[in-house]
Write a protein that holds these residues in place. Sequence first.
Motif, short mmCIF file in Angstrom:
data_model
loop_
_atom_site.label_atom_id
_atom_site.label_comp_id
_atom_site.label_asym_id
_atom_site.label_seq_id
_atom_site.Cartn_x
_atom_site.Cartn_y
_atom_site.Cartn_z
N MET A 1 0.85 -1.19 0.00
CA MET A 1 0.00 0.00 0.00
C MET A 1 0.89 1.24 0.00
N SER A 2 0.49 2.26 -0.75
CA SER A 2 1.26 3.50 -0.81
C SER A 2 1.15 4.25 0.50
N ALA A 3 1.84 5.40 0.57
CA ALA A 3 1.91 6.16 1.82
C ALA A 3 0.52 6.48 2.35
N PRO A 4 0.33 6.38 3.65
CA PRO A 4 -0.98 6.68 4.24
C PRO A 4 -1.29 8.17 4.19
N ALA A 5 -2.57 8.48 4.29
CA ALA A 5 -3.01 9.88 4.31
C ALA A 5 -3.25 10.32 5.76
N LEU B 1 -14.03 14.61 6.96
CA LEU B 1 -12.88 13.70 7.05
C LEU B 1 -13.14 12.58 8.05
N GLU B 2 -13.76 12.90 9.16
CA GLU B 2 -14.06 11.88 10.15
C GLU B 2 -15.02 10.85 9.57
N ALA B 3 -16.00 11.31 8.80
CA ALA B 3 -16.96 10.39 8.18
C ALA B 3 -16.29 9.54 7.10
N ALA B 4 -15.29 10.11 6.42
CA ALA B 4 -14.63 9.38 5.33
C ALA B 4 -13.61 8.37 5.84
N ALA B 5 -13.04 8.60 7.00
CA ALA B 5 -11.91 7.81 7.50
C ALA B 5 -12.13 6.30 7.47
N PRO B 6 -13.31 5.76 7.88
CA PRO B 6 -13.48 4.30 7.85
C PRO B 6 -13.34 3.69 6.46
N GLY B 7 -13.56 4.46 5.41
CA GLY B 7 -13.46 3.94 4.05
C GLY B 7 -12.08 4.10 3.43
N ALA C 1 -5.77 5.07 6.97
CA ALA C 1 -5.86 6.52 7.24
C ALA C 1 -5.48 6.82 8.69
N HIS C 2 -4.81 7.94 8.88
CA HIS C 2 -4.46 8.39 10.23
C HIS C 2 -5.29 9.62 10.54
N LEU C 3 -6.31 9.44 11.39
CA LEU C 3 -7.25 10.51 11.72
C LEU C 3 -6.75 11.27 12.95
N VAL C 4 -6.65 12.59 12.83
CA VAL C 4 -6.19 13.45 13.92
C VAL C 4 -7.30 14.43 14.28
#
Length: 321
Positions: A1-5, A23-29, A33-36
């Motif tokens: 997998m390429s670099a994480p977002a 972004l929070e809603a998109a993160a599970p898909g 992903a690294h959610l901050v």
Amino acid sequence: MSAPAGLVFNPHSHTVQRKGSVLEAAAPGIPGAHLVRLEDFSRLDEQMTALAKAGVRAVFVEGGDGTLQAVLSACFALQAKFHGLPEFAILPGGSTNLAYKVCGLRLHEPEQIVEFIARFRHDSASVARVYQSGLRVESAALARSAIGMLLSTGSLARVMLYAQREILGEGDRGSRAVGEAAMRFILSPESHLDQDGLPLLRGSPLVANCKSFRLQGEHAMSLMTTLPSLSLRLKPFWGEGNAPIAVTHAEWPIRGLRAAFLKIVAGWTGPQMVRHGLTSHRSDGVDLIYTGPVVLDGELLPAPADGRIRISVSQPISFLR
């Protein structure tokens, strides 16, 4: 997998607070992903360092101009850990979202973000970019350089802070509301007092030096940006040349304040504005000696005891479109 977002959002930004985070809603898909969640800005360096260690090369930022300024400043300071400045994508999570209007990612649904990041990972060259430098602000009062897009001093800085505190509050803080607040000041400038009991619109001493001009004396305000235009399509800059920083300066007192304001709104600016005490310049950098309020992207900067502030241009920043 390429670099994480890296997905960074400010839950207290105006739009995010009202509508929730895209972004929070998109993160599970988004795999890996690294959610901050920026609840505490004192932890920002720690959170950005974690993104750097994870190999993040693209940082998505959802918040207002102040949030973006904080994230950019941290990432510039941590470039060595990122192995170079990462790319950025801006989502409109704040109120006026000035940087978004020029450099933003025009996607509004979580599914669109998921698809965009998948495409970016598969073929990053297929994604459009805009390159925009920011203002780099340095002083003895700042622990590190602040990287932002719009800086104001004098009465304009006071008016911005007053409007946030006394007029806009937690209600509508979009461009129209900001414009209406500005009009209220112009129609009745003497009726608005600062926290010290003095008029918001007043003179304050400032010295500004650069290669092409020198300004000295009582000034009403100054405004600086690297952006091509401001909110409400305002372009209060008419200085000639190709230098990256646009600077507009107003002597105190402004002669014909209402007429000058209406000309700026209508776009009737130019060298003739000198009759109102307004001049506009282009510069590669400006050195200020000034002890009054300085606002960068809506945030009040700490004042240096010696009044010395250096404003220069950052390296170009890559914004994903």
